[in-house]
Design an enzyme around this catalytic site. Structure first.
Site, PDB file in Angstrom:
ATOM      1  N   SER A 270       0.845  -1.191   0.000  1.00  0.00           N
ATOM      2  CA  SER A 270       0.000   0.000   0.000  1.00  0.00           C
ATOM      3  C   SER A 270       0.879   1.239   0.000  1.00  0.00           C
ATOM      4  O   SER A 270       1.946   1.255   0.628  1.00  0.00           O
ATOM      5  CB  SER A 270      -0.891   0.016   1.248  1.00  0.00           C
TER       6      SER A 270
ATOM      7  N   TYR B 230      -2.004  -0.217  10.126  1.00  0.00           N
ATOM      8  CA  TYR B 230      -2.149  -0.795   8.781  1.00  0.00           C
ATOM      9  C   TYR B 230      -0.875  -0.576   7.967  1.00  0.00           C
ATOM     10  O   TYR B 230      -0.321  -1.513   7.381  1.00  0.00           O
ATOM     11  CB  TYR B 230      -3.353  -0.152   8.091  1.00  0.00           C
TER      12      TYR B 230
END
Length: 252
Positions: A142, A157
Site C-alpha cells: 500500500s 495498517y
C-alpha cells in the site's frame, strides 16, 4: 498452462488480478473468506471467457489452517489441471480499517499482524514447495507505507504493509536461487470493497482523493490487476525485489 494462486479473489484488486491473469491463458486458484458469491462470480467470469478457475476458502488470519489449505490446492491442481505444481502466487487478501494511533487497540493491531503480515509470510512458506522454479510472487502492499500516501489514521495498517514491503525484498533474495521473482505493488486510493466498502458508503470522499492524484481520478481495480498480471507474466521476467507504487501520482 501456467497456474496462479490469487488470495482474496472475490472482489476488487484480487478479482481483477485473477481475471487478468486468466485472460493471458493461465489457470487460477482464487481464495475467499466471507464472500463466497463474489469468488464464484470471479470463477464464472473467467469460465465465460474460456478460462479455468477454482475458488477455495481461506482464512488468512489463521495460519493453523494453512496445511489443510495446501492440501486443497494440491487436490485442485491435480483434479483440474493434472498438475502437482503452480507458477505464481499473488498475496492480495487483506483488510483495512482506519484507526488513529491513540485509539488503536491491541486486538486490532494483532489482527493486522495476523492478516497482513504473518498471513502472507507463512502462507508463502506453506505453498513454496508446490511452486515451480522460475515462478513469480507478487505481494500487494500500500502507498500508505510510503511518504506519498502517508495519511493519519493508518499507523498500524501501514506498519504491516511496510513490513510486507521489506519481506518482499528478503523473499526475492532467498528465492532467487530457484529463479523465483518476488515483487510488490503499492496501490493508492482504489475503488474496492476495502474498509467495509468505504467508497460505496462515502462517495463524497472521491472528488477530494481525485484532486490529490496527478492523473485526476481514483484508481480502479484493473489499474492494479493489469500490473500484477504483467509482473507474474513474461513482461516481468527481469524484475525482482521491487515495490512499485500504482497510484496515478498520488500527492505528486
Amino acid at each position: 498452462m501456467r497456474i496462479a494462486v490469487v488470495t482474496g479473489g472475490s472482489s476488487g484488486i484480487g478479482q481483477s488480478a485473477a481475471t487478468q491473469i486468466a485472460d493471458r491463458g493461465a489457470g487460477v486458484i482464487l481464495t475467499y473468506s466471507s464472500n463466497e458469491s463474489g469468488a464464484l462470480d470471479t470463477v464464472a467470469r473467467i469460465e465465460k471467457d474460456g478460462g479455468t478457475a477454482v475458488a477455495l476458502p481461506l482464512e488468512l488470519g489463521r495460519s493453523d489452517t494453512f496445511a489443510a489449505f495446501r492440501e486443497s490446492v494440491v487436490a485442485a491442481l491435480r483434479d483440474t489441471w493434472q498438475r502437482d505444481t503452480f507458477d505464481a502466487l499473488v498475496n492480495n487478501a487483506g483488510f483495512a480499517q482506519m484507526s488513529m494511533f491513540e485509539d488503536t487497540s491491541e486486538d486490532l493491531f494483532d489482527r493486522f499482524v495476523r492478516v497482513l503480515l504473518k498471513g502472507p509470510y507463512f502462507l508463502t512458506q506453506t505453498l513454496l514447495p508446490l511452486m515451480v522454479d522460475g515462478g513469480a510472487i507478487v505481494n500487494v502492499t500500500s502507498n500508505s507505507a510510503l511518504l506519498s500516501g502517508l495519511e493519519p489514521g493508518y499507523s498500524a495498517y501501514a506498519t504491516m504493509k511496510g513490513g510486507l514491503t521489506t519481506l518482499t525484498r528478503s523473499m526475492a533474495k532467498e528465492f532467487s536461487t530457484r529463479g523465483i521473482r518476488v515483487n510488490s505493488v503499492a496501490p493508492g486510493s482504489t475503488r474496492t470493497r476495502l474498509a467495509d466498502n468505504a467508497f460505496a458508503r462515502f462517495p463524497e470522499v472521491i472528488p477530494a482523493l481525485a484532486a490529490k492524484t496527478a492523473l485526476g481520478r481514483v484508481g480502479e481495480p484493473d489499474d492494479i490487476g493489469l500490473l500484477i498480471a504483467a509482473l507474474v507474466g513474461d513482461e516481468g521476467r527481469w524484475i525482482t525485489a521491487q515495490n512499485i507504487e500504482v497510484s496515478g501520482g498520488y500527492n505528486l
